[in-house]
Design a protein around this motif. Sequence first.
Motif, PDB file in Angstrom:
ATOM      1  N   ALA A 112       0.710  -1.199  -0.142  1.00  0.00           N
ATOM      2  CA  ALA A 112       0.426  -0.367   0.218  1.00  0.00           C
ATOM      3  C   ALA A 112       0.845   1.134  -0.444  1.00  0.00           C
ATOM      4  CB  ALA A 112      -1.065  -0.637   1.196  1.00  0.00           C
ATOM      5  N   VAL A 113       2.038   1.135   0.510  1.00  0.00           N
ATOM      6  CA  VAL A 113       2.815   2.642   0.277  1.00  0.00           C
ATOM      7  C   VAL A 113       4.126   2.237  -0.494  1.00  0.00           C
ATOM      8  CG1 VAL A 113       4.510   3.435   1.992  1.00  0.00           C
ATOM      9  CG2 VAL A 113       3.141   2.087   3.040  1.00  0.00           C
ATOM     10  N   LEU A 114       4.074   1.698  -1.515  1.00  0.00           N
ATOM     11  CA  LEU A 114       5.080   1.426  -2.805  1.00  0.00           C
ATOM     12  C   LEU A 114       4.027   0.605  -3.721  1.00  0.00           C
ATOM     13  CD1 LEU A 114       8.945   0.129  -0.276  1.00  0.00           C
ATOM     14  CD2 LEU A 114       7.816   2.587  -1.291  1.00  0.00           C
ATOM     15  N   PRO A 115       3.073   1.256  -4.216  1.00  0.00           N
ATOM     16  CA  PRO A 115       1.916   0.191  -4.803  1.00  0.00           C
ATOM     17  C   PRO A 115       3.412  -0.053  -6.515  1.00  0.00           C
ATOM     18  CG  PRO A 115       2.152   1.933  -5.204  1.00  0.00           C
ATOM     19  CD  PRO A 115       2.736   2.535  -3.544  1.00  0.00           C
ATOM     20  N   GLY A 116       3.992   0.623  -6.716  1.00  0.00           N
ATOM     21  CA  GLY A 116       4.594   0.446  -7.615  1.00  0.00           C
ATOM     22  C   GLY A 116       6.104  -0.260  -7.338  1.00  0.00           C
ATOM     23  N   ALA A 117       6.149  -0.511  -6.354  1.00  0.00           N
ATOM     24  CA  ALA A 117       8.039  -1.071  -6.513  1.00  0.00           C
ATOM     25  C   ALA A 117       7.781  -2.652  -6.658  1.00  0.00           C
ATOM     26  CB  ALA A 117       8.818  -1.350  -5.011  1.00  0.00           C
ATOM     27  N   PRO A 118       8.190  -3.573  -7.518  1.00  0.00           N
ATOM     28  CA  PRO A 118       7.863  -5.217  -7.660  1.00  0.00           C
ATOM     29  C   PRO A 118       8.507  -5.699  -6.376  1.00  0.00           C
ATOM     30  CG  PRO A 118      10.295  -4.206  -8.534  1.00  0.00           C
ATOM     31  CD  PRO A 118       9.516  -3.056  -8.241  1.00  0.00           C
TER      32      PRO A 118
END
Length: 373
Positions: A108-114
């Motif tokens: 939820a905090v890093l939605p774009g990080a694999p």
Amino acid sequence: MARVDTHVLVVNAGSSSLKLRVLSPDDEVTAGADLPAPRGAADSADIRKAIESFGRVDAVGHRVVHGGTLYAAPVLIDAEVRRGIESLTDLAPLHQPKSLAALDAVSAVLPGAPAVACFDTAFHATIGDAAATYALPAEWRARWTLRRYGFHGLSHAYASRRVAELLGAPPDAPDGLRVVTCHLGAGASLAAVLSGRSADTTMGFTPLEGLVMATRSGTVDPGLVLWLEDHAGTPSAELGEALEYRSGLAGLAGTSDMREVLSRAAAGDPRAVLGRDVYLHRLRASIGAMAAAMDGLDAIVFTGGVGENSAEIRIRAAAGLGFLGVRVDESRNAENGADDYDIGADGTRVRAFVIAAREDKQIAGEVRSVLAR
């Protein structure tokens, strides 16, 4: 392992805390936080605040205890993988929900990080059928996949790879190298690592099997458990709670803290002496069994909280392993150095090392390997 220029956030959801560490491409810890998770999940606002303070994060690696037979290697997490991890909750009811809660909160905090799932069971997927199979009815094994999975795989993988480096073996192909890795902490297990691959381990279908641990019983006769259920009328829930939380050193010595056990044993406390001696008896016997699984031994590694910090446990364990060629130098063993170090006596055939447990490095390496494919 392949390297890419990636800063990896390593997420390790434990029983009472959530450990977050950011590792640079050189595996230096650049940021981190230990957040309380009293009910198995840290507060989402605390997670967000911590991650936003870390700076650069390119990818996330999640420690997941159980991969079952679905996952024998780290895997990029998508909706299907998340469902797969959740489907294994029955195999690790105490651990899997915590990993999933951390996964959801961090995503939820890093939605774009694999995000990559790294499994504690995966390292032991190479164990052969002879070591993995329980002698149970075939229909049971077919219906429920009852087998030995093994745990602490991330620690065993790192420790065995690190000792191969210290011995000068090729990092990706330490052909013929026979290592017993001893992960001794609150939970404890051994692995027989042959040519960089797990050949056997002491934990089984659950993390209850094997060595005596801080509060876990380790291996007991299943007939004893059945007797308690049938003749003493002990409910299965009480049996599970007792074997998990009130056994091991706590049941034997009255404390789960190895430091206190050894201190009391030195003062002559009979319960502590018994706890220490039962712990060591099972440890030495199991090291012998791991060596037998590889037809010999070239190196032994101590890691984990007890393995790294208790010179007494290391020297007492080695004292019963002379028949394997293990001999520890008392002065080196007493040093408790900050770095990975050799504690073997000069001229011994089997090398002995203390290696700091660094599951975070193992996870970061697995994340980079997945992303480099």
